[in-house]
Design an enzyme around this catalytic site. Structure first.
Site, PDB file in Angstrom:
ATOM      1  N   CYS A   1      -1.314  -8.312   0.743  1.00 26.78           N
ATOM      2  CA  CYS A   1      -1.691  -8.473  -0.657  1.00 26.78           C
ATOM      3  C   CYS A   1      -0.910  -9.572  -1.368  1.00 26.78           C
ATOM      4  O   CYS A   1      -1.342 -10.058  -2.410  1.00 26.78           O
ATOM      5  CB  CYS A   1      -1.498  -7.158  -1.413  1.00 26.78           C
ATOM      6  SG  CYS A   1      -2.287  -5.747  -0.624  1.00 26.78           S
TER       7      CYS A   1
ATOM      8  N   HIS B   1      -9.512  -7.115  -6.281  1.00 28.55           N
ATOM      9  CA  HIS B   1      -8.320  -7.508  -5.534  1.00 28.55           C
ATOM     10  C   HIS B   1      -8.718  -8.127  -4.195  1.00 28.55           C
ATOM     11  O   HIS B   1      -8.648  -7.475  -3.154  1.00 28.55           O
ATOM     12  CB  HIS B   1      -7.439  -6.269  -5.346  1.00 28.55           C
ATOM     13  CG  HIS B   1      -6.272  -6.440  -4.440  1.00 28.55           C
ATOM     14  ND1 HIS B   1      -5.592  -7.633  -4.263  1.00 28.55           N
ATOM     15  CD2 HIS B   1      -5.637  -5.527  -3.616  1.00 28.55           C
ATOM     16  CE1 HIS B   1      -4.605  -7.457  -3.406  1.00 28.55           C
ATOM     17  NE2 HIS B   1      -4.616  -6.192  -3.002  1.00 28.55           N
TER      18      HIS B   1
ATOM     19  N   CYS C   1       2.398  -4.380  -4.825  1.00 28.53           N
ATOM     20  CA  CYS C   1       2.768  -3.671  -3.606  1.00 28.53           C
ATOM     21  C   CYS C   1       2.061  -4.358  -2.443  1.00 28.53           C
ATOM     22  O   CYS C   1       1.053  -5.045  -2.628  1.00 28.53           O
ATOM     23  CB  CYS C   1       2.403  -2.202  -3.692  1.00 28.53           C
ATOM     24  SG  CYS C   1       0.673  -1.864  -4.074  1.00 28.53           S
TER      25      CYS C   1
END
Length: 406
Positions: free
Chosen positions: A90, A361, A391
């Site tokens: 991420c 995302h 995170c």
């Protein structure tokens, strides 16, 4: 000390995976459009002087394989400019900005492209079967423990390392969110309330024209143009989402409404030394002040931003009270809420235009997208400092601290 500054930004609309506006776009074609748009904003810069094109991508395989960073430089006609692909899930395109910062401060170059892309819609393009099982059997007990925890509504997560056991490195992200919700007592209602706030804030930002400034339109293969995110929903209410069923555990609290969806998108930043920017007469948008990276058990990876933000602040010799805006990636409301509490910032300063629950995302894109949105939010609010943080799958966190300059 030579400083790293961001002189231009471009981020695509965010499409819903498999059924959204960008489902027919290849990742390389998409990210090239964003890099070209970012470069067009600084005509003073000769693109041939770029030291490296660094592209974050969380799934660098299939159409996103073959070193998409180098593919981008070739598609841009920059044969003499190298390119690399960076994978930290991420935070992949936050990592590329961190690499640009480090290279500039080390004196190993003056101009870099930090970009990110993910086209989840295209992961399986050209394949007739699924991916092979590549899980290391050393983690078999850990995976079985996750399954047992998920099946027991009374069980509460505890750190396996305290018992000398491996954590579950392969745990799905929804299970990590449920673990955090149990561990920290985050209720379903609190998660839904945050999700509504995210959607309503994104809707309000759109109404006042914020996203029009933030988004760079994308031209699709058929020649049509996409200029808005697929994600934000109008008029979301607590009553409207409170009846949704949990999606990861039958007794859980995480629903399709209080976590981010799967998405497609790309973003790009041009990062250069303040010395080169001054030589070229370019007014920077922002200075990259510091970064931080942290590690935590994969089974509660959603709390990763906490220590990452602390490290970024420590590296800058600043405190959270100095920060005007926190852009925190809302992978799940279940992890966003306790992370905000532990970071110690007023929630009203967090995701002031909505977050990933509303916007989406696209994994590799998110770091560069959040930097873009943070810069524009600082400009709109006439404020100075922002932190972006997220995170990271595998049990990590990353953060980047920006100072607005124009």
């Amino acid at each position: 000390m030579t400083e790293a500054v961001i002189v231009s930004v471009a981020r695509s609309p965010i499409g819903r995976a498999h059924k959204g506006s960008l489902k027919d776009m290849r990742a390389d074609d998409l990210v090239v459009q964003m890099i070209r748009a970012a470069l067009d904003q600084v005509p003073e810069l000769d693109p041939q002087t770029i030291e490296d094109i660094m592209i974050g991508c969380a799934q660098p395989a299939g159409e996103q394989g073959y070193n998409i960073g180098r593919m981008a430089s070739l598609q841009l006609g920059l044969d003499g400019v190298p390119g690399t692909t960076v994978h930290r899930y991420c935070s992949s395109s936050l990592q590329t900005t961190r690499m640009a910062l480090h290279a500039i401060r080390a004196g190993e170059g003056d101009v870099f492209v930090s970009a990110g892309v993910e086209t989840v819609s295209r992961f399986g393009a050209g394949k007739s079967d699924g991916m092979p099982d590549t899980k290391n059997p050393a983690y078999a007990d850990a995976m079985a423990r996750t399954q047992a925890l998920a099946a027991d509504p009374e069980a509460v997560w505890s750190d396996p390392r305290d018992r000398g056991e491996h954590p579950d490195i392969y745990i799905q992200m929804g299970d990590t969110a449920e673990n955090v919700a149990q561990l920290r007592g985050v209720s379903r209602q609190a998660q839904d309330e945050w999700a509504v706030r995210s959607q309503n804030s994104a809707e309000a930002a759109g109404a006042r024209g914020f996203w029009q400034k933030d988004i760079t339109p994308v031209t699709l293969p058929d020649g049509s143009v996409v200029s808005t995110d697929d994600g934000p929903r109008a008029g979301v209410t607590l009553d409207g989402i409170s009846g949704l069923q949990p999606v990861f555990r039958p007794h859980g609290t995480v629903t399709a409404a209080n976590c981010c969806p799967l998405n497609d998108g790309a973003a790009a930043l041009v990062v250069m030394s303040d010395v080169r920017a001054k030589e070229l007469g370019i007014t920077p948008l922002a200075r990259v002040v510091s970064t931080g990276v942290s590690a935590i058990s994969p089974e509660i990876m959603g709390l990763g931003p906490v220590d990452a933000v602390r490290r970024a602040l420590d590296n800058a010799r600043m405190s959270i009270s100095d920060i005007d805006i926190l852009e925190l990636n809302e992978a799940f409301a279940a992890q966003a809420l306790p992370s905000i509490d532990d970071i110690g910032i007023d929630p009203e300063r967090v995701n002031v235009n909505g977050g990933a629950i509303a916007l989406g995302h696209p994994f590799g894109m998110t770091g560069a997208r959040m930097a873009t949105t943070a810069i524009h939010a600082l400009q709109e609010r006439d404020e100075q400092f922002a932190i972006e943080t997220m995170c990271v799958a595998g049990g990590q966190g990353m953060a980047l601290l920006l100072e607005r300059m124009s």
